[in-house]
Every structure is written in structure tokens, then in C-alpha cells.
Scaffold this active site. Structure first.
Site, PDB file in Angstrom:
ATOM      1  NE  ARG A 108      -8.607 -11.094  -5.448  1.00  0.00           N
ATOM      2  CZ  ARG A 108      -8.746 -12.400  -5.174  1.00  0.00           C
ATOM      3  NH1 ARG A 108      -9.355 -13.196  -6.004  1.00  0.00           N
ATOM      4  NH2 ARG A 108      -8.286 -12.882  -4.034  1.00  0.00           N
ATOM      5  CB  VAL A 109      -8.760  -9.043 -14.182  1.00  0.00           C
ATOM      6  CG1 VAL A 109      -9.385  -8.345 -15.375  1.00  0.00           C
ATOM      7  CG2 VAL A 109      -7.365  -9.553 -14.515  1.00  0.00           C
TER       8      VAL A 109
ATOM      9  N   GLY B 271       0.782  -1.230   0.000  1.00  0.00           N
ATOM     10  CA  GLY B 271       0.000   0.000   0.000  1.00  0.00           C
ATOM     11  C   GLY B 271       0.816   1.283   0.000  1.00  0.00           C
ATOM     12  CB  SER B 272       4.283   2.206  -0.961  1.00  0.00           C
ATOM     13  OG  SER B 272       4.384   1.808  -2.302  1.00  0.00           O
TER      14      SER B 272
ATOM     15  CG  ASP C 283      -2.210  -3.498 -16.788  1.00  0.00           C
ATOM     16  OD1 ASP C 283      -2.807  -3.032 -15.802  1.00  0.00           O
ATOM     17  OD2 ASP C 283      -1.478  -4.501 -16.721  1.00  0.00           O
TER      18      ASP C 283
ATOM     19  CB  ALA D 114       8.550   7.428 -10.937  1.00  0.00           C
TER      20      ALA D 114
ATOM     21  N   GLY E 103     -10.136  -4.444 -20.370  1.00  0.00           N
ATOM     22  CA  GLY E 103      -8.886  -5.132 -20.694  1.00  0.00           C
ATOM     23  C   GLY E 103      -7.924  -5.120 -19.514  1.00  0.00           C
TER      24      GLY E 103
ATOM     25  CG  ASP F 137     -10.181  -0.647 -20.876  1.00  0.00           C
ATOM     26  OD1 ASP F 137      -9.507  -1.554 -20.338  1.00  0.00           O
ATOM     27  OD2 ASP F 137      -9.886  -0.146 -21.978  1.00  0.00           O
TER      28      ASP F 137
ATOM     29  CG  HIS G 181       0.970  -1.360 -15.568  1.00  0.00           C
ATOM     30  ND1 HIS G 181       0.676  -2.625 -15.089  1.00  0.00           N
ATOM     31  CD2 HIS G 181       1.924  -1.535 -16.517  1.00  0.00           C
ATOM     32  CE1 HIS G 181       1.415  -3.508 -15.739  1.00  0.00           C
ATOM     33  NE2 HIS G 181       2.183  -2.875 -16.608  1.00  0.00           N
TER      34      HIS G 181
HETATM   35  C1  GRF Z   1       3.022  -0.837  -7.772  1.00  0.00           C
HETATM   36  O1  GRF Z   1       4.291  -0.992  -8.364  1.00  0.00           O
HETATM   37  C2  GRF Z   1       1.957  -0.639  -8.801  1.00  0.00           C
HETATM   38  O2  GRF Z   1       2.426  -0.041  -9.972  1.00  0.00           O
HETATM   39  C3  GRF Z   1       1.531  -2.052  -9.108  1.00  0.00           C
HETATM   40  O3  GRF Z   1       1.612  -2.732  -7.878  1.00  0.00           O
HETATM   41  C4  GRF Z   1       2.582  -2.089  -7.036  1.00  0.00           C
HETATM   42  C5  GRF Z   1       1.873  -1.773  -5.744  1.00  0.00           C
HETATM   43  O4  GRF Z   1       2.729  -1.325  -4.747  1.00  0.00           O
HETATM   44  N1  GRF Z   1       0.203  -2.034  -9.703  1.00  0.00           N
HETATM   45  P1  GRF Z   1       2.152  -0.711  -3.398  1.00  0.00           P
HETATM   46  O5  GRF Z   1       1.255  -1.764  -2.756  1.00  0.00           O
HETATM   47  O6  GRF Z   1       1.405   0.543  -3.724  1.00  0.00           O
HETATM   48  O7  GRF Z   1       3.355  -0.451  -2.570  1.00  0.00           O
END
Ligand code: GRF
Length: 204
Positions: free
Chosen positions: A96-97, A15-16, A150, A178, A148, A146, A114
Site C-alpha cells: 500500500r502507498v 515476508g522473505s 518509490d 540480492a 511519492g 516519501d 523496491h
Molecule cells: C520484494 O521483491 C520487494 O522488493 C517488493 O515486494 C517483494 C516482497 O517480498 N517490495 P517478500 O514478502 O519480502 O518475500
């Protein structure tokens, strides 16, 4: 004055990114109200944010699948988010999708981050895919979700270099730095737009 959008933060891991967004809200940089933190993984690190920021948490229990929720469980999640008057759903490491029940309950109201420069390297462990492909640059993308994987419309990207000697761990850590800047910036922008839409509706 228009009302602040209410956010739900969904994650499966530490959850960062959710933390970066909650910190930006606390600093007044995002005009939003955190409504609910949701995880599909019992004991996931993201639940700690509930205590840290005084936000309600909810654990989704999915007995059948690993990569998606059963339709009835996802419908229950959608009902819960509606009951909490959520305006914007933020996926932050949610593994999960997302399927029809949530997509239809929150059309064009679900964001994801992503860890690649989409459309390159969708799917799992995108930073590893970038390393294997010999990329010299990687980064992260915030997009609308959506049907799909990503594939939804892109709202923002941040670039980072791939350095000689990078491992999956060092590259992912650079991408995450980033992410923690990009995601709050995009969420802030989207919340301004949502607040404007709501106040126009209020005037109509
Ligand atoms: C991140 O790298 C995000 O891009 C991907 O999953 C990771 C989640 O990291 N979808 P965090 O749980 O927010 O630390």
C-alpha cells in the site's frame, strides 16, 4: 551505551525480506530490537515470523481501500507503532502507498525495498517492467519513503544481470537473493546512525 533502535516490519506477503532482517538481528549483524510485525493481509506469510522469532504481530483491518489505508486506519497504525516505541519502520513487501498519517508520525524513519534500479521502473511488478523494456541489468533499491511512489532518497542498490531466457519468475528470484543481502546491510547502517543520533540527543 546507546539504546538499540526498535523496528517495525510491515509486509503484505511472504515476508522473505523481513526474515532476512530478523535473521541478521539474531546473528548480531544489525544492532536493533524487533518490536512488531504488521500486515494488512489476513493470514499473510509474514505473520509466521512472529512465531519463528518471538515477535508480536498485528493485523491491520482496512475495509475500504486496496492500495492505501483509510486515514483513520493509518492513524491507528501510527498510534500503535508509537505505543510500541518504534524508532524505524521497515516496509518489506508492503503493497500500500504510505500516506500522511504514517509519514508525519515517522518523518525520515520509514525504509522500503523496491525490486528495480530506481528511478527506473517504480510501481508494481518492476521485474516484469524490466523484462518488457529489454533491460540487460536489473536489481533492487533501498530508499527512504516519501509521499511519492518509490521516489524517496536512495540509500543503497544491488545489481543483477537479466539473462537470456529469463521469465518474470526467474528474474524476480534473482532480484530477491540480492534483496536479502542488501536490505539487512542498509538497515544495519541506518541503525548505527539512529543509535548515534539518539545518544547525541541523550548527551545534549
Ligand atoms: C520484494 O521483491 C520487494 O522488493 C517488493 O515486494 C517483494 C516482497 O517480498 N517490495 P517478500 O514478502 O519480502 O518475500
Amino acid at each position: 551505551m546507546s539504546k538499540k533502535p526498535r523496528l517495525a516490519l510491515l509486509g503484505s506477503g511472504k515476508g522473505s525480506n523481513a526474515r532476512a532482517i530478523l535473521e541478521a538481528i539474531a546473528r548480531g549483524e544489525i544492532g536493533a530490537e524487533p518490536g512488531l510485525i504488521v500486515t494488512d493481509q489476513p493470514g499473510a506469510g509474514i505473520l509466521q515470523l512472529g512465531n519463528d522469532f518471538g515477535v508480536a504481530t498485528w493485523e491491520v483491518v482496512e475495509p475500504r481501500y486496496r492500495t492505501r489505508l483509510s486515514p483513520e486506519v493509518e492513524e491507528e497504525l501510527a498510534r500503535r507503532l508509537r505505543a510500541e516505541r518504534i524508532d524505524l519502520v521497515i516496509l518489506a513487501g508492503y503493497l500500500r502507498v504510505v500516506k500522511a498519517p504514517l509519514l508525519e508520525a515517522f518523518p525520515q524513519r520509514i525504509l522500503n525495498i523496491h525490486p528495480s534500479l530506481l528511478p527506473k521502473f517504480p510501481g508494481l511488478a518492476a521485474w516484469e517492467q524490466a523484462l518488457v523494456a529489454g533491460e540487460t541489468e536489473s536489481g533492487c533499491t533501498v530508499h527512504w519513503v516519501d509521499a511519492g511512489v518509490d521516489t524517496g532518497p536512495i540509500l543503497g542498490q544491488a545489481r543483477v544481470p537479466v539473462l537470456p531466457g529469463d521469465t518474470a519468475g526467474t528474474l524476480h528470484a534473482r532480484i530477491q537473493e540480492a534483496e536479502h543481502r542488501l536490505y539487512p546491510e542498509v538497515v544495519a547502517r541506518v541503525c548505527v546512525e539512529l543509535a548515534e543520533v539518539d545518544s547525541e540527543r541523550g548527551r545534549a
